[in-house]
Design an enzyme around this catalytic site. Sequence first.
Site, PDB file in Angstrom:
ATOM      1  N   LYS A 148       0.847  -1.200   0.000  1.00  0.00           N
ATOM      2  CA  LYS A 148       0.000   0.000   0.000  1.00  0.00           C
ATOM      3  C   LYS A 148       0.881   1.248   0.000  1.00  0.00           C
ATOM      4  O   LYS A 148       1.662   1.464   0.923  1.00  0.00           O
ATOM      5  CB  LYS A 148      -0.910  -0.012   1.234  1.00  0.00           C
ATOM      6  CG  LYS A 148      -1.697   1.291   1.475  1.00  0.00           C
ATOM      7  CD  LYS A 148      -2.637   1.171   2.689  1.00  0.00           C
ATOM      8  CE  LYS A 148      -3.280   2.507   3.071  1.00  0.00           C
ATOM      9  NZ  LYS A 148      -4.152   2.401   4.263  1.00  0.00           N
TER      10      LYS A 148
ATOM     11  N   ASP B  74       1.486   6.163   5.873  1.00  0.00           N
ATOM     12  CA  ASP B  74       0.513   5.228   5.303  1.00  0.00           C
ATOM     13  C   ASP B  74       1.019   4.531   4.034  1.00  0.00           C
ATOM     14  O   ASP B  74       0.278   3.812   3.366  1.00  0.00           O
ATOM     15  CB  ASP B  74      -0.814   5.955   5.041  1.00  0.00           C
ATOM     16  CG  ASP B  74      -2.014   5.032   5.173  1.00  0.00           C
ATOM     17  OD1 ASP B  74      -1.877   3.969   5.816  1.00  0.00           O
ATOM     18  OD2 ASP B  74      -3.088   5.366   4.636  1.00  0.00           O
TER      19      ASP B  74
ATOM     20  N   ASP C 250      -2.681  10.003   4.099  1.00  0.00           N
ATOM     21  CA  ASP C 250      -4.086   9.619   4.249  1.00  0.00           C
ATOM     22  C   ASP C 250      -4.810  10.612   5.165  1.00  0.00           C
ATOM     23  O   ASP C 250      -4.675  10.571   6.376  1.00  0.00           O
ATOM     24  CB  ASP C 250      -4.174   8.200   4.839  1.00  0.00           C
ATOM     25  CG  ASP C 250      -5.616   7.703   4.938  1.00  0.00           C
ATOM     26  OD1 ASP C 250      -6.512   8.368   4.377  1.00  0.00           O
ATOM     27  OD2 ASP C 250      -5.820   6.635   5.556  1.00  0.00           O
TER      28      ASP C 250
ATOM     29  N   LYS D 263     -10.342  12.203   8.835  1.00  0.00           N
ATOM     30  CA  LYS D 263      -9.786  11.764  10.121  1.00  0.00           C
ATOM     31  C   LYS D 263      -9.741  12.938  11.089  1.00  0.00           C
ATOM     32  O   LYS D 263      -9.528  14.070  10.667  1.00  0.00           O
ATOM     33  CB  LYS D 263      -8.343  11.273   9.925  1.00  0.00           C
ATOM     34  CG  LYS D 263      -8.216   9.930   9.255  1.00  0.00           C
ATOM     35  CD  LYS D 263      -6.750   9.517   9.204  1.00  0.00           C
ATOM     36  CE  LYS D 263      -6.579   8.203   8.464  1.00  0.00           C
ATOM     37  NZ  LYS D 263      -7.263   7.064   9.098  1.00  0.00           N
TER      38      LYS D 263
ATOM     39  N   ASP E 188     -12.262   6.739   3.997  1.00  0.00           N
ATOM     40  CA  ASP E 188     -11.035   6.484   4.762  1.00  0.00           C
ATOM     41  C   ASP E 188     -10.602   5.020   4.651  1.00  0.00           C
ATOM     42  O   ASP E 188      -9.501   4.666   5.059  1.00  0.00           O
ATOM     43  CB  ASP E 188     -11.248   6.885   6.227  1.00  0.00           C
ATOM     44  CG  ASP E 188      -9.939   7.041   6.982  1.00  0.00           C
ATOM     45  OD1 ASP E 188      -8.875   7.045   6.328  1.00  0.00           O
ATOM     46  OD2 ASP E 188      -9.993   7.159   8.223  1.00  0.00           O
TER      47      ASP E 188
ATOM     48  N   GLU F  74      -9.494   3.530   2.178  1.00  0.00           N
ATOM     49  CA  GLU F  74      -8.958   3.694   0.815  1.00  0.00           C
ATOM     50  C   GLU F  74      -7.886   2.665   0.489  1.00  0.00           C
ATOM     51  O   GLU F  74      -7.661   2.358  -0.679  1.00  0.00           O
ATOM     52  CB  GLU F  74      -8.397   5.115   0.654  1.00  0.00           C
ATOM     53  CG  GLU F  74      -6.955   5.328   1.155  1.00  0.00           C
ATOM     54  CD  GLU F  74      -6.778   5.094   2.646  1.00  0.00           C
ATOM     55  OE1 GLU F  74      -7.774   5.177   3.382  1.00  0.00           O
ATOM     56  OE2 GLU F  74      -5.629   4.818   3.081  1.00  0.00           O
TER      57      GLU F  74
ATOM     58  N   ARG G 267      -7.753  -0.584   0.989  1.00  0.00           N
ATOM     59  CA  ARG G 267      -8.270  -1.799   0.337  1.00  0.00           C
ATOM     60  C   ARG G 267      -8.700  -1.509  -1.103  1.00  0.00           C
ATOM     61  O   ARG G 267      -8.704  -2.420  -1.931  1.00  0.00           O
ATOM     62  CB  ARG G 267      -9.401  -2.401   1.185  1.00  0.00           C
ATOM     63  CG  ARG G 267     -10.626  -1.550   1.285  1.00  0.00           C
ATOM     64  CD  ARG G 267     -11.524  -1.978   2.438  1.00  0.00           C
ATOM     65  NE  ARG G 267     -10.996  -1.526   3.735  1.00  0.00           N
ATOM     66  CZ  ARG G 267     -11.578  -1.776   4.907  1.00  0.00           C
ATOM     67  NH1 ARG G 267     -12.677  -2.515   4.955  1.00  0.00           N
ATOM     68  NH2 ARG G 267     -11.048  -1.324   6.017  1.00  0.00           N
TER      69      ARG G 267
HETATM   70  N1  BES Z   1      -4.399   4.223   7.125  1.00  0.00           N
HETATM   71  C1  BES Z   1      -5.541   3.882   7.891  1.00  0.00           C
HETATM   72  C2  BES Z   1      -5.255   2.802   8.951  1.00  0.00           C
HETATM   73  C3  BES Z   1      -4.308   3.161  10.061  1.00  0.00           C
HETATM   74  C4  BES Z   1      -4.790   3.608  11.271  1.00  0.00           C
HETATM   75  C5  BES Z   1      -2.954   2.988   9.927  1.00  0.00           C
HETATM   76  C6  BES Z   1      -3.920   3.908  12.305  1.00  0.00           C
HETATM   77  C7  BES Z   1      -2.074   3.280  10.951  1.00  0.00           C
HETATM   78  C8  BES Z   1      -2.561   3.744  12.141  1.00  0.00           C
HETATM   79  C9  BES Z   1      -6.643   3.341   6.975  1.00  0.00           C
HETATM   80  O1  BES Z   1      -6.680   3.880   5.707  1.00  0.00           O
HETATM   81  C10 BES Z   1      -7.950   3.657   7.645  1.00  0.00           C
HETATM   82  O2  BES Z   1      -8.191   4.794   7.884  1.00  0.00           O
HETATM   83  N2  BES Z   1      -8.728   2.628   7.943  1.00  0.00           N
HETATM   84  C11 BES Z   1      -9.996   2.809   8.581  1.00  0.00           C
HETATM   85  C12 BES Z   1     -10.956   1.821   7.963  1.00  0.00           C
HETATM   86  C13 BES Z   1     -12.371   1.992   8.402  1.00  0.00           C
HETATM   87  C14 BES Z   1     -12.926   3.308   7.896  1.00  0.00           C
HETATM   88  C15 BES Z   1     -13.198   0.845   7.879  1.00  0.00           C
HETATM   89  C16 BES Z   1      -9.844   2.545  10.074  1.00  0.00           C
HETATM   90  O3  BES Z   1      -9.115   1.629  10.447  1.00  0.00           O
HETATM   91  O4  BES Z   1     -10.410   3.276  10.846  1.00  0.00           O
HETATM   92 ZN    ZN Z   2      -7.757   5.670   5.492  1.00  0.00          ZN
HETATM   93 ZN    ZN Z   3      -4.828   4.509   4.929  1.00  0.00          ZN
END
Ligand code: BES
Ligand code: ZN
Ligand code: ZN
Length: 509
Positions: free
Chosen positions: A276, A299, A281, A288, A358, A360, A362
């Site tokens: 990735k 990220d 992000d 966020k 968010d 993104e 996947r």
């Molecule tokens: N990049 C984030 C995941 C992340 C969170 C990485 C904390 C490192 C530290 C990812 O893109 C994300 O925001 N995922 C969301 C998914 C949800 C909206 C289904 C999450 O984990 O909150």
């Molecule tokens: Zn995200």
């Molecule tokens: Zn992310």
Amino acid sequence: MEKNGGGDMLAVEKKWSKKSRDQVLVVGVSEDDEGLPEELEKGSKSMLTALNRQWTDGTIATKKAKVTNMTVLDEGEPLQQLIFVGLGLRSSLTLAGLKEAFGTAVKAVHEHKAARVGVLLDTFRDKADSFGDEVVTQALSDAVLTAPYRFDIYKTKKEEQQNFTYTIYVQSGESEAVRAGIHQGRAFGQGVNLARTLVNLPANDLPPVALAEEAEAIANRHEKISAEILDINELRSLGMHALLAVNRGSEQPAQMIILRYQGEETWEHPLALVGKGITFDSGGYSIKPGHGMKTMKSDMGGAGAVLGAFEAIGHMQPRKNVMAIIPATENLINGSAMKPGDVLQTFDGQTIEVNNTDAEGRLILADGVAYARHLGADKIVDISTLTGACVVALGDVMTGALSNDDALYEVFEKSAEEIGEAVWRFPTHPRYEEMVRSSDVADLNNSPGREAGTITAGLFIGAFIHETPWIHLDVAGTAYVERETPLGPKGGTGVMVRTLATLARQSNF
Ligand code: BES
Ligand code: ZN
Ligand code: ZN
């Protein structure tokens, strides 16, 4: 004598004696040792008397990761400085523990500022001597590079750089195994430090195009590695609309980065490492909160691990074909940005409803793994900072994993174990797969809810894997950490670089 890629030198000798005259001598000691290591008996009488007294009265700490600095006066001779590093119990010394001990030792050496360092390698063995010369040397050679790592390119006042010469004293002398260990450790160290720097670089200096240039630089540095970058026009004509949708909110063009390492005669059955590459992000319209956004330059930790592994593979030259696939973009907000409720076409043909902008990672990985299959990947490992849920489940201690293939997972798990990185496999279940397919309007839903968040994120990517043997790695908690460890500072860790490079070296899959 070999340069280690930092600026330090590593030399090998059979025996230490008081004539060796290293300014500082590094010695491993443990709680189950009955006395000081035999090797020290080559020292002068007065030194031995002094040290034995310190040993008996317990001044020399043997507990895990404890360091004891000592200077011994020898009449008419220069001072002999020693760094004792506690190993805990030799009977329960693990490879991860050994690596930490060397990390602690190297940090202590740097504080000392003595340019010539001797290491009594045989004092760092476990009770059963199960690691062998190559692994012990490799752990040291790795630590020499990774433990002192600093990200200081933006500091106008840098800490003074000093080069060290390490002499490794090992009973077997400069054997094939010792030489291989030095080389292997250096390959890992360079890969890990590269991954760390990529993660630490701020988003303003590492947009997708710059990440692609880093990949091209790796290809230029190494034999058998070639790079191919797909620009935004090519992505459009290929129909990578999941990657393109995430990219719509950004001024920086998306890139699909491809590296090929050809370790076999013909280009067949490559192992694909898909990382990735979200260089920042923000969350997009599902924005966020400030504290969650602060570290999101990290990220692209999955991409960093893949590029770091390629750097290591370039040094190792294993007999396997390996491919890197890195979809890279920022996830930002503007008038054309992707919106919650949008439905996306993918390279694979399946459609996705975007419930949360968010989620993104996947989306871009869906196109990434589909493209890996399109290019003939035989097996796929994807790696990403994918879910906050994984941070909640495993913290910064273990990397989360999923797999559809027990045999492949076993080889992978052995690679992680062999190199001392911690991984935890989550379960799969048809019900989780149903959750991923719970959209009313499209084939897949990118955010089915908080429950089992790491598993559903992984299985979403799994929907684009079909029958290909596959491992999914979530490094959200482990790629970027808020605490210093024995093997590195806060920030980018380079986690999984060593494991992925070790996997690429395995011949049994
Ligand atoms: N990049 C984030 C995941 C992340 C969170 C990485 C904390 C490192 C530290 C990812 O893109 C994300 O925001 N995922 C969301 C998914 C949800 C909206 C289904 C999450 O984990 O909150
Ligand atoms: Zn995200
Ligand atoms: Zn992310």
